[in-house]
Design an enzyme around this catalytic site. Sequence first.
Site, PDB file in Angstrom:
ATOM      1  N   LYS A 117       0.623  -1.146   0.381  1.00  6.61           N
ATOM      2  CA  LYS A 117      -0.033  -0.399   0.408  1.00  6.61           C
ATOM      3  C   LYS A 117       1.003   1.761   0.282  1.00  6.61           C
ATOM      4  CE  LYS A 117      -4.247  -2.050   1.655  1.00  6.61           C
ATOM      5  NZ  LYS A 117      -5.424  -1.618   2.053  1.00  6.61           N
ATOM      6  N   LYS A 199      -4.638  -7.886  -6.606  1.00  3.43           N
ATOM      7  CA  LYS A 199      -5.962  -8.334  -5.738  1.00  3.43           C
ATOM      8  C   LYS A 199      -7.257  -7.656  -5.728  1.00  3.43           C
ATOM      9  CE  LYS A 199      -7.269  -7.096  -1.520  1.00  3.43           C
ATOM     10  NZ  LYS A 199      -8.175  -6.679  -1.056  1.00  3.43           N
ATOM     11  N   LYS A 202     -10.338  -2.336  -2.901  1.00  2.04           N
ATOM     12  CA  LYS A 202     -11.427  -1.088  -2.789  1.00  2.04           C
ATOM     13  C   LYS A 202     -10.356   0.059  -3.234  1.00  2.04           C
ATOM     14  CE  LYS A 202     -14.566  -2.567   1.581  1.00  2.04           C
ATOM     15  NZ  LYS A 202     -14.264  -2.241   2.502  1.00  2.04           N
TER      16      LYS A 202
HETATM   17  P1  ATP Z   1      -8.260  -2.722   0.252  1.00  2.00           P
HETATM   18  O1  ATP Z   1      -7.854  -3.404  -0.964  1.00  2.00           O
HETATM   19  O2  ATP Z   1      -8.168  -1.752   0.208  1.00  2.00           O
HETATM   20  O3  ATP Z   1      -7.026  -3.229   1.693  1.00  2.00           O
HETATM   21  P2  ATP Z   1     -10.210  -3.886   0.943  1.00  2.00           P
HETATM   22  O4  ATP Z   1     -11.211  -4.774  -0.376  1.00  2.00           O
HETATM   23  O5  ATP Z   1      -9.576  -5.401   2.027  1.00  2.00           O
HETATM   24  O6  ATP Z   1      -9.614  -2.804   0.955  1.00  2.00           O
HETATM   25  P3  ATP Z   1     -11.469  -4.674   4.017  1.00  2.00           P
HETATM   26  O7  ATP Z   1     -12.787  -3.829   3.673  1.00  2.00           O
HETATM   27  O8  ATP Z   1     -10.650  -4.096   5.210  1.00  2.00           O
HETATM   28  O9  ATP Z   1     -11.268  -4.462   1.985  1.00  2.00           O
HETATM   29  O10 ATP Z   1     -12.323  -5.923   3.410  1.00  2.00           O
HETATM   30  C1  ATP Z   1     -13.228  -6.459   3.888  1.00  2.00           C
HETATM   31  C2  ATP Z   1     -12.943  -8.265   4.254  1.00  2.00           C
HETATM   32  O11 ATP Z   1     -12.485  -8.154   2.051  1.00  2.00           O
HETATM   33  C3  ATP Z   1     -12.128  -8.564   4.604  1.00  2.00           C
HETATM   34  O12 ATP Z   1     -12.139  -9.684   5.585  1.00  2.00           O
HETATM   35  C4  ATP Z   1     -10.865  -9.460   3.206  1.00  2.00           C
HETATM   36  O13 ATP Z   1     -10.170 -10.206   3.739  1.00  2.00           O
HETATM   37  C5  ATP Z   1     -11.925  -9.447   1.951  1.00  2.00           C
HETATM   38  N1  ATP Z   1     -10.977  -9.105   0.776  1.00  2.00           N
HETATM   39  C6  ATP Z   1     -10.778  -7.613   0.782  1.00  2.00           C
HETATM   40  N2  ATP Z   1     -10.568  -7.843  -0.945  1.00  2.00           N
HETATM   41  C7  ATP Z   1     -11.036  -9.145  -0.828  1.00  2.00           C
HETATM   42  C8  ATP Z   1     -10.430  -9.890  -2.884  1.00  2.00           C
HETATM   43  N3  ATP Z   1      -9.803  -9.644  -3.775  1.00  2.00           N
HETATM   44  N4  ATP Z   1     -11.052 -11.515  -2.154  1.00  2.00           N
HETATM   45  C9  ATP Z   1     -11.494 -12.130  -0.876  1.00  2.00           C
HETATM   46  N5  ATP Z   1     -11.595 -11.107  -0.582  1.00  2.00           N
HETATM   47  C10 ATP Z   1     -11.102  -9.812  -0.072  1.00  2.00           C
END
Ligand code: ATP
Length: 332
Positions: A117, A199, A202
């Site tokens: 990040k 991956k 967000k």
């Molecule tokens: P960022 O990628 O910006 O860090 P994020 O999408 O990981 O944000 P969170 O709200 O922190 O957002 O994640 C919520 C849940 O979604 C966590 O359990 C995380 O592991 C899961 N998650 C996030 N991205 C993925 C993905 N691409 N595939 C599967 N699970 C995911």
Amino acid sequence: MNERNGRKRILSGIQPTGNAHIGNYLGAIRHWVASQGEYESLFPIVDLHAITVPKDPKQLRAHIRETAGILYAAGIDPEQSTLFIQSHVSAHAELAWILNCFIPMGWMERMTQFKDKAGAARERVSVGLFDYPALMAADILIYDADLVPVGDDQRQHLEMTRDLAQRINSMFGKTLVVPEASIPPVGARIMGLDDPTSKMSKSETGQGHAIDLLDSPDEIRAKIRRAATDSSRVIEFDESRPGVNNLLVIYEAFTERTREDIEAHFDGKGYADLKRELSEVVIEGLRPLQERYREIRKEPGYLDAMLKEGADKVRPIADRTLRRVMDKVGLG
Ligand code: ATP
Ligand code: LTN
């Protein structure tokens, strides 16, 4: 300490960043919904984590409500689960500070999410972004959580949380429950549609990167139509072909069909067919959530009332653990 009327406790957090996507849903949210009858379930909306990167205050506040609405719409049942705003329970931040003082720098420096990040902006990002895993550990440890259902990207943070609990237990005697990660076999790492080697995230705001949970059918079709594939024509699960593999994994996760069955179904078909069918599967898969979301947002006041109730319910649990830790460490 960690059995409540025979039920284990699960805890998992989500950032209120405002564009929850199918990765969040398939990797985390839908498993929270599926297991809430079996476990005592706590789900903080982690706004203190959200401010580790710059946020517009008005938007942040709106995104907290949007995230709560999405979780209820996805099937989180207030009768069975407790949803609350992390910053409403001040013990999270207090425990995080204490934990900070027991985390060796070396552990934190190994965290790959920070490296990814921060990237080249390492000198400019906030200390909070670096320290993010300590607050996450506090979220978990403060409720004596047994299980933490998360996507694959959180594996390392969970390992650090476990190491930390064990370290504190060995220094002060049994103080904290050592939690376990629960990472689903399918959908734990959904990749970006535009770049299937990274991956779905967000923080990646590029058009066509993620399918957001509130995207319209036309947006979903357009994003899937543009998704990266390759020049081969064979439709099969193959990690060395990340674009097609990712589309198939999304199909697998939404339909819950076996890989064999899916490969047989697409045998002899082309990428256009795969994309068309996948679009309809995703649109149908999200339709109930989107309809419920619109209903929930029609009732002003509902979300705020539920979130307040949630924080009031968990606060005494968090305060008790904080006291216990303070006591062991010699504070106060
Ligand atoms: P960022 O990628 O910006 O860090 P994020 O999408 O990981 O944000 P969170 O709200 O922190 O957002 O994640 C919520 C849940 O979604 C966590 O359990 C995380 O592991 C899961 N998650 C996030 N991205 C993925 C993905 N691409 N595939 C599967 N699970 C995911
Ligand atoms: N770090 C997680 C969000 C998060 C979390 C938690 C997950 C904050 N606190 C506690 C599980 C348990 C993320 O970035 N996805």
